[in-house]
Design a protein around this motif. Structure first.
Motif, PDB file in Angstrom:
ATOM      1  N   LEU A  95       0.813  -1.215   0.000  1.00 45.61           N
ATOM      2  CA  LEU A  95       0.000   0.000   0.000  1.00 45.61           C
ATOM      3  C   LEU A  95       0.848   1.268   0.000  1.00 45.61           C
ATOM      4  O   LEU A  95       0.302   2.380  -0.044  1.00 45.61           O
ATOM      5  N   ARG A  96       2.175   1.111   0.081  1.00 45.40           N
ATOM      6  CA  ARG A  96       3.101   2.250   0.020  1.00 45.40           C
ATOM      7  C   ARG A  96       2.751   3.332   1.043  1.00 45.40           C
ATOM      8  O   ARG A  96       2.790   4.532   0.767  1.00 45.40           O
ATOM      9  N   GLY A  97       2.374   2.879   2.227  1.00 48.13           N
ATOM     10  CA  GLY A  97       2.086   3.820   3.304  1.00 48.13           C
ATOM     11  C   GLY A  97       0.718   4.457   3.239  1.00 48.13           C
ATOM     12  O   GLY A  97       0.370   5.292   4.082  1.00 48.13           O
ATOM     13  N   LYS A  98      -0.095   4.078   2.259  1.00 48.24           N
ATOM     14  CA  LYS A  98      -1.427   4.670   2.113  1.00 48.24           C
ATOM     15  C   LYS A  98      -2.420   3.936   3.018  1.00 48.24           C
ATOM     16  O   LYS A  98      -2.217   2.790   3.401  1.00 48.24           O
ATOM     17  N   ALA A  99      -3.507   4.620   3.295  1.00 47.67           N
ATOM     18  CA  ALA A  99      -4.531   4.029   4.156  1.00 47.67           C
ATOM     19  C   ALA A  99      -5.394   3.014   3.423  1.00 47.67           C
ATOM     20  O   ALA A  99      -5.946   2.101   4.040  1.00 47.67           O
ATOM     21  N   GLN A 120      -5.624   6.510  11.838  1.00 47.51           N
ATOM     22  CA  GLN A 120      -4.752   7.665  12.069  1.00 47.51           C
ATOM     23  C   GLN A 120      -5.261   8.897  11.323  1.00 47.51           C
ATOM     24  O   GLN A 120      -5.249  10.009  11.849  1.00 47.51           O
ATOM     25  N   LEU A 121      -5.736   8.707  10.090  1.00 52.65           N
ATOM     26  CA  LEU A 121      -6.233   9.812   9.274  1.00 52.65           C
ATOM     27  C   LEU A 121      -7.706  10.121   9.531  1.00 52.65           C
ATOM     28  O   LEU A 121      -8.248  11.048   8.933  1.00 52.65           O
ATOM     29  N   GLN A 122      -8.343   9.320  10.413  1.00 53.76           N
ATOM     30  CA  GLN A 122      -9.749   9.524  10.783  1.00 53.76           C
ATOM     31  C   GLN A 122     -10.654   9.601   9.538  1.00 53.76           C
ATOM     32  O   GLN A 122     -11.563  10.434   9.446  1.00 53.76           O
ATOM     33  N   ILE A 123     -10.400   8.706   8.619  1.00 48.50           N
ATOM     34  CA  ILE A 123     -11.131   8.766   7.355  1.00 48.50           C
ATOM     35  C   ILE A 123     -12.607   8.397   7.536  1.00 48.50           C
ATOM     36  O   ILE A 123     -13.490   9.043   6.963  1.00 48.50           O
ATOM     37  N   ALA A 124     -12.888   7.376   8.352  1.00 44.82           N
ATOM     38  CA  ALA A 124     -14.281   6.965   8.551  1.00 44.82           C
ATOM     39  C   ALA A 124     -15.107   8.114   9.119  1.00 44.82           C
ATOM     40  O   ALA A 124     -16.231   8.374   8.668  1.00 44.82           O
ATOM     41  N   GLU A 125     -14.552   8.816  10.106  1.00 48.10           N
ATOM     42  CA  GLU A 125     -15.266   9.936  10.719  1.00 48.10           C
ATOM     43  C   GLU A 125     -15.488  11.057   9.706  1.00 48.10           C
ATOM     44  O   GLU A 125     -16.544  11.699   9.676  1.00 48.10           O
ATOM     45  N   LEU A 142     -13.575  12.597  -1.169  1.00 46.64           N
ATOM     46  CA  LEU A 142     -13.330  13.890  -0.534  1.00 46.64           C
ATOM     47  C   LEU A 142     -12.631  13.708   0.811  1.00 46.64           C
ATOM     48  O   LEU A 142     -11.683  14.437   1.133  1.00 46.64           O
ATOM     49  N   SER A 143     -13.060  12.718   1.580  1.00 42.11           N
ATOM     50  CA  SER A 143     -12.479  12.496   2.906  1.00 42.11           C
ATOM     51  C   SER A 143     -11.021  12.066   2.818  1.00 42.11           C
ATOM     52  O   SER A 143     -10.172  12.544   3.572  1.00 42.11           O
ATOM     53  N   VAL A 144     -10.706  11.153   1.900  1.00 41.33           N
ATOM     54  CA  VAL A 144      -9.321  10.702   1.741  1.00 41.33           C
ATOM     55  C   VAL A 144      -8.447  11.856   1.265  1.00 41.33           C
ATOM     56  O   VAL A 144      -7.334  12.064   1.755  1.00 41.33           O
ATOM     57  N   ALA A 145      -8.973  12.654   0.328  1.00 42.19           N
ATOM     58  CA  ALA A 145      -8.190  13.771  -0.206  1.00 42.19           C
ATOM     59  C   ALA A 145      -7.894  14.808   0.868  1.00 42.19           C
ATOM     60  O   ALA A 145      -6.766  15.290   0.992  1.00 42.19           O
ATOM     61  N   VAL A 146      -8.912  15.152   1.662  1.00 42.20           N
ATOM     62  CA  VAL A 146      -8.724  16.145   2.719  1.00 42.20           C
ATOM     63  C   VAL A 146      -7.753  15.629   3.777  1.00 42.20           C
ATOM     64  O   VAL A 146      -6.910  16.373   4.276  1.00 42.20           O
ATOM     65  N   ALA A 147      -7.854  14.334   4.105  1.00 49.32           N
ATOM     66  CA  ALA A 147      -6.951  13.755   5.102  1.00 49.32           C
ATOM     67  C   ALA A 147      -5.508  13.791   4.621  1.00 49.32           C
ATOM     68  O   ALA A 147      -4.593  14.134   5.369  1.00 49.32           O
ATOM     69  N   VAL A 148      -5.303  13.448   3.357  1.00 49.17           N
ATOM     70  CA  VAL A 148      -3.945  13.446   2.800  1.00 49.17           C
ATOM     71  C   VAL A 148      -3.408  14.867   2.689  1.00 49.17           C
ATOM     72  O   VAL A 148      -2.250  15.145   2.998  1.00 49.17           O
ATOM     73  N   GLU A 149      -4.273  15.794   2.263  1.00 52.96           N
ATOM     74  CA  GLU A 149      -3.834  17.176   2.119  1.00 52.96           C
ATOM     75  C   GLU A 149      -3.459  17.768   3.470  1.00 52.96           C
ATOM     76  O   GLU A 149      -2.598  18.637   3.557  1.00 52.96           O
TER      77      GLU A 149
END
Length: 584
Positions: free
Chosen positions: A179-183, A233-238, A286-293
């Protein structure tokens, strides 16, 4: 002596019968135990790797798609003893699943989770009638919490799948991908982009427009590989829940469940929805993008996903038709003659029936998205010809209506009804790795018949409900088709009426000299424009109408073959032309 031998034979027979009863009971008990278990086991004296969590969610009472999906995964898996399946569903369906699935999935580790806790919260925050999808559509994003998995668990990853899927690849390789460090890992889909999914003016108002490239490829959400630690860690579900809930509060009045004519004028003017299409895909992206940004302001939206190899995506297998551009792609691959052999038809609008695909040749995941689901076709509820899938000629499947095999992509290929690929996993022999019934061990047939009868008894009520739903949908579809046909006829009639009115209007136009529009005429003498002869005597032309500048005095005529080589109409005096007899 003879009686003692007889007695010994009876005792031996009785012991044998008792042994067989105990054996069958032990097998049944083992199947049910394994069905509920989720613990790491030891196979063949060697340690088994960490469990691979494979998750599904649905509140549909028809359990056949779940059975097929699980069987296909188990049949293709290099380490089936590591598989731990999870099914998140409603309390009502959970009871049905507990009663029926052990008979069809005996020996498979499956845990059934009821709709409690997080799902109840999702029902409250998102709502069951949310235009962007109900709580079970969002459940996959909360699997780690529903399953109570921690980042320290050996199975620190999970694979989330759609139900209408057949897996032909090794799920182990998918679950353990880099996954190269991705969620999360997902499949890129360049047939669509962010601009088609989101309103960028709404994004700008939320300060998010720089997060996305409008033309960036999106990803599919039917196959996801989630790293639990990174995901949390990135709180993506929330974040997904927040954006989905915000979407519920800010949907157009026509879509919002609360609207019903009660929306205030202020909400109509201030609310601008971010998501153009229904479903959880928009909130997830949108959630993944905002978390990564948040970690790297220069990161693009797509940077939040690790790329799953494209062979894990072969979709549309339950579609009824394909558009002309898709057929042209197949023709470029050398299928023009093949399509003819398959009796492919084309309607007035250029749509091709049925849907035909070649991605099944090498695909590891077959996605039966589309209206004609295989389990509906099986029960006689299909309205169209089944979609056709390319498959190796050596697959053992029967070709579509006896069509010959074809040489394509350096292989002998047949085309089969896509539903037949799905159907092969409805047999328990597939799960045991046996394609032919005669290869099954002694007793399997009778045992399976008993299990199947229980399955049929318990499942029949589900199928009855399903048939009623389909019958209602078929009736609605017929009404929609009638309405569409009526609208189509009305449009054609309206177009004809416009044409008649146009012709009538043209006929009423008064043209100098008594000529009419579209009338054939001939020049009586040479005609000059600015001192230069452009039309010779005897040249034929067509009346276009009255002259724009001098409608009462001149006639506009288009002559074929002007002497100056130009293709333009000429304004002439009525005395310079004469009508051409149609008989000439």
């Amino acid at each position: 002596m003879k009686s003692s031998h007889t007695m010994l034979a009876v005792v031996a027979l009785s012991v044998g019968v008792v042994f067989m009863v105990l054996l069958v009971a032990n097998v049944a008990l083992s199947a049910c135990t394994a069905f509920q278990a989720g613990k790491q086991e030891v196979a063949g004296g060697r340690g088994v790797g960490p469990p691979i969590h494979v998750c599904f969610s649905s509140d549909d009472s028809n359990l056949e798609p779940l059975v097929v999906a699980i069987r296909s995964i188990a049949a293709s898996c290099s380490e089936p003893e590591r598989l731990q399946f999870h099914f998140i569903t409603s309390p009502e369906v959970a009871g049905q699943a507990q009663a029926t699935l052990p008979f069809q999935l005996g020996g498979t580790k499956l845990r059934i989770h009821q709709s409690q806790g997080i799902l109840a919260r999702l029902s409250s925050s998102i709502g069951a009638d949310h235009p962007l999808g109900g709580p079970y559509s969002y459940a996959r994003f909360f699997f780690a919490d529903i399953l109570q998995l921690s980042a320290q668990d050996e199975g620190a990853r999970l694979v989330a799948l759609d139900l209408d899927i057949v897996i032909q690849g090794d799920i182990v390789s998918l679950a353990t991908m880099d996954l190269r460090g991705k969620a999360v890992g997902a499949i890129r889909d360049c047939s669509s982009n962010y601009e088609e999914l989101m309103d960028f003016s709404a994004l700008s108002k939320n300060g998010l427009s720089s997060t996305f490239d409008p033309h960036e490829c999106i990803v599919r959400w039917g196959v996801l590989v989630i790293d639990i630690a990174r995901w949390r860690q990135l709180q993506i579900a929330e974040r997904i829940e927040t954006w989905a809930s915000r979407g519920r509060q800010c949907m157009p009045p026509a879509q919002s469940p609360e609207a019903s004519g009660q929306a205030s004028s202020a909400s109509k003017t201030t609310c601008q929805p971010i998501f153009k299409q229904p479903g959880p895909l928009g909130p997830m992206l949108l959630s993944v993008a905002v978390a990564v940004e948040g970690e790297n302001a220069a990161a693009a939206a797509a940077a939040g996903f690790a790329n799953i190899r494209p062979e894990w995506l072969c979709d549309g297998l339950s579609r009824n038709m394909m558009v002309l551009s898709e057929a042209l792609v197949l023709q470029k691959k050398g299928l023009e003659g093949v399509l003819s052999e398959l009796n492919v038809n084309q309607d007035e609008e250029g749509n091709i029936y049925p849907f035909v695909t070649m991605c099944t040749l090498k695909a590891k995941a077959l996605h039966f998205n589309g209206p004609s689901k295989p389990w509906l076709v099986v029960h006689g509820n299909a309205q169209h010809r089944p979609s056709l899938c390319a498959f190796p000629a050596a697959s053992g499947l029967s070709s579509w209506k006896g069509t010959p095999s074809f040489s394509l992509e350096d292989d002998r290929v047949i085309f089969v009804a896509c539903k037949d690929i799905w159907n092969r996993y409805m047999s328990v022999s597939t799960l045991q790795g046996m394609e032919e019934e005669e290869d099954a061990p002694a007793g399997t047939d009778q045992t399976q018949k008993g299990l199947d009868s229980k399955w049929v008894d318990l499942q029949e009520q589900f199928l009855g409900n399903l048939r009623n739903k389909v019958a209602n949908e078929k009736e609605k579809q017929k009404e929609r088709e009638k309405a569409a046909e009526k609208a189509k006829k009305a449009r054609k009639e309206k177009e004809k009426e416009k044409e008649r009115e146009k012709e009538k209007a043209e006929a009423q136009v008064k043209i100098a000299g008594g000529f009419s529009v579209a009338q054939k005429v001939r020049s009586i003498s040479d005609i000059a424009v600015k001192g230069q002869i452009v039309v010779r005597r005897g040249m034929e032309g067509t009346v276009q109408g009255p002259s724009i500048r001098h409608p009462q005095e001149r006639v506009t005529v288009y002559f074929v073959g002007r002497t100056d080589g130009k293709f333009r109409s000429v304004n002439v005096m009525p005395r310079e032309i004469e009508a051409v007899d149609e008989g000439e």
